[in-house]
Design an enzyme around this catalytic site. Sequence first.
Site, short mmCIF file in Angstrom:
data_model
loop_
_atom_site.label_atom_id
_atom_site.label_comp_id
_atom_site.label_asym_id
_atom_site.label_seq_id
_atom_site.Cartn_x
_atom_site.Cartn_y
_atom_site.Cartn_z
N GLY A 46 0.83 -1.19 0.00
CA GLY A 46 0.00 0.00 0.00
C GLY A 46 0.87 1.24 0.00
O GLY A 46 2.07 1.19 -0.30
N GLY A 47 0.24 2.36 0.32
CA GLY A 47 0.97 3.61 0.27
C GLY A 47 2.09 3.71 1.28
O GLY A 47 3.09 4.38 1.05
N MET A 48 1.96 3.03 2.43
CA MET A 48 2.97 3.14 3.49
C MET A 48 3.95 1.98 3.52
O MET A 48 5.12 2.16 3.79
CB MET A 48 2.29 3.24 4.86
CG MET A 48 1.73 4.60 5.20
SD MET A 48 1.15 4.61 6.91
CE MET A 48 2.67 4.31 7.80
N GLY A 49 3.44 0.78 3.27
CA GLY A 49 4.30 -0.37 3.49
C GLY A 49 4.06 -1.49 2.52
O GLY A 49 3.20 -1.43 1.65
N VAL B 174 3.91 -5.89 2.45
CA VAL B 174 3.66 -7.01 3.34
C VAL B 174 4.13 -8.29 2.67
O VAL B 174 3.80 -8.56 1.52
CB VAL B 174 2.18 -7.12 3.72
CG1 VAL B 174 1.96 -8.22 4.75
CG2 VAL B 174 1.68 -5.79 4.26
N LYS C 30 5.00 -6.95 7.86
CA LYS C 30 4.77 -5.65 7.22
C LYS C 30 5.97 -4.75 7.50
O LYS C 30 6.43 -4.63 8.64
CB LYS C 30 3.50 -5.01 7.77
CG LYS C 30 3.19 -3.64 7.17
CD LYS C 30 1.87 -3.11 7.72
CE LYS C 30 1.53 -1.75 7.15
NZ LYS C 30 0.26 -1.23 7.69
N ASP D 281 -12.33 0.86 14.00
CA ASP D 281 -12.66 0.39 12.66
C ASP D 281 -13.16 -1.06 12.70
O ASP D 281 -12.77 -1.88 11.89
CB ASP D 281 -11.45 0.50 11.73
CG ASP D 281 -11.84 0.41 10.25
OD1 ASP D 281 -13.02 0.67 9.93
OD2 ASP D 281 -10.97 0.08 9.42
#
Length: 694
Positions: free
Chosen positions: A24-27, A29, A43, A137
């Site tokens: 994804g945008g940050m990391g 996996v 991750k 969430d």
Amino acid sequence: MQPLSFGDPIRLGPYRLAGVLGEGGMGKVYVGHDSSGRLAAVKVLRPELAHSRNLVQRFLREAQTAQAVTSTGVARVVGSQTEGGRPWIATEFLSGPTLEQAITDHGPLDDAGVRALAGALASTLQEIHAAGLIHRDLKPANIVLTSSGPRIIDFGIARPEHGLTLTTTGQAPATPGYGAPEQILGQRVGPSADVFSLGAVLVYAASGRQAYEGAHVAAVQYEVVHGSAALDAVPQALRPLIAPCLAKEPAHRPHPSSVIQTFAPPRGAHRLWRQGVLGKQIKEYETRTHQLTTLAATTVPGAKPSRRRFLTSLAAGGAVLALGGGATAWWLTRGPDLPDAADAEPAKLLNSGEYKPGTPPEPLWGPLKAAAPSASMLLPVRDVVMFAGPSGGLTAHRVTDGRQKWSLPEVSPSAGFLRLTAEQFVAADADGNVLAFDASTSELQWSAPAKAEKLLATAPDAALVYVLTKDGEVAAVDTEARKVRWTAEAPADILIDPAAVAGAGPGRLVVCTADGNYFALDSADGSSAWQLGGHAGTALTPAVEDRFVYVGGKSLLALDLQSGDEVWSAASQSLNPDQAGWGSPAKTDDYIAAIDDGRLYRVNKASGSEAGVSWPDGTLPSRTPPVVQGNTLWIVEGGTSSGVSAFGNIPSGESDGRLMWTYEPESEGPWHMAAAGNRVFLLNKGSVVALPVF
């Protein structure tokens, strides 16, 4: 899952990495295993983001937050590195479907199941809150069902109790329909926000429907803040237990301990996850995980572990690894427990005593609020009818009783979905890959990269799938080679966009653009075969049959499919055929049914001569083609009308051309139709209904 590539680490801490599960945008996996063969999801923060102090702090907070909760009801952190080098988090590998997948596969939980779920989740929330945290969430996709009970995952946006619901750019404060009103309004959030989410989850578990629905995200959020939860499909005995959790005011919601006491989970509730069809599904997931663990721990003395062999094993048996929420836990989501393949018998035709002219018959099933409010397409194949799901992706319900059979969250319904064979259909994902599935089971048959933005048509021999690419070109995907055979641009001076529609026949693809230009491409190489410019005022779907193609517009034309030469023409009765000429045609055995200037006509296939006027009011929209099923001809009404009408379609018969009934519940279009097996399926603002024919 993808193999490791240049720049990917081979090892992080004690975990040997075998492949990339997602990013994804940050990391990013990875799936990995330690020396004992134990699987983990690892991750790691992207190296190019390591210079951002805020992002590093956010990543570390996720790790620290997850580690702070020691409850057995969450996905346990098994390792992490938060100082020096690249930060990473490793979480245990959970075996079981998400609650969302379980409800999709098997339908709502029974009374005992809902009570057991409520007790387990409330107990875990109590422990999360005791650690000074709020999950923020909680939703069906963040709950994994294991043999030891439900497990809550994803602490990506969890915060301490004193934290406000401030988010970084692009980060949603909560999933629409599950976040509490105070989260949506950006107010201070306490533990009771998780109780609200729990209530929304229990509505879904008990009914298979979301508590709050709307045509778009803003509409859903408005309903959460100002509307009432939809509890009509929740069993009567459970409504008074769930409703308090959904109170608008945080102070009016019960404490998790009260939820446990109120729902009073049945004795032996922990055994529910090991019984019945759900228990069988969980057991199969566990068996698959055990096989992977055994393989990871088995090596030949003196030899290096084989990453290729490990990757192959992960792909075997149809098991796919999927990411849950913020990637703090992983599980096998589409395991071997696919629904059984089946074909549906045609519905019984109504006899003369089972319907009354002027009164619509009782639906075979529905109406059900089962589709996305914006859904505009239905596709019946085998024993299911497909449409865009209310939570995204594609969903399929049984044609016989309307019960949901499967869902494919990875599919992008906006790209379209088409029948390929009598048993298969094709769709596309967000990356533009063309995907072929078994319609009855949803099992993936093959995929091909194509940069597809919209699926246009399939060849009659199922050898090609025609798509409009993200580059604005037409491409043909070879279904045997599973790759693009050719790409072609539209003819000069013709603009093609996703509003275009198409039909395919032997050797030809016929496209009609948004501004009403027709053109045909050779299926062998994509070369231009013929053009018919400016014939229609909008995109009208051509009807292809054998050597001919029938097209609407200024006149209703029968054209030679190969050359584009005119075979016959039926003039429009409209004073302005550029705007209100012939609409999209539909085929019957001997006739073409189409709308001209708001009136429905039946035209002889061989000669183009008129064979009866079916509707005199001049209110029918031209773009929506009629639907033929049984001895009926169905049309969508326009103007001030708001329903779908059925006419007798028995040439020379007593009811031929006669309005039999109009189905018009309290809804103002637009309506969408499809038909198969003596059933007509209607779709309107997320509501689906199946009607019989005679």
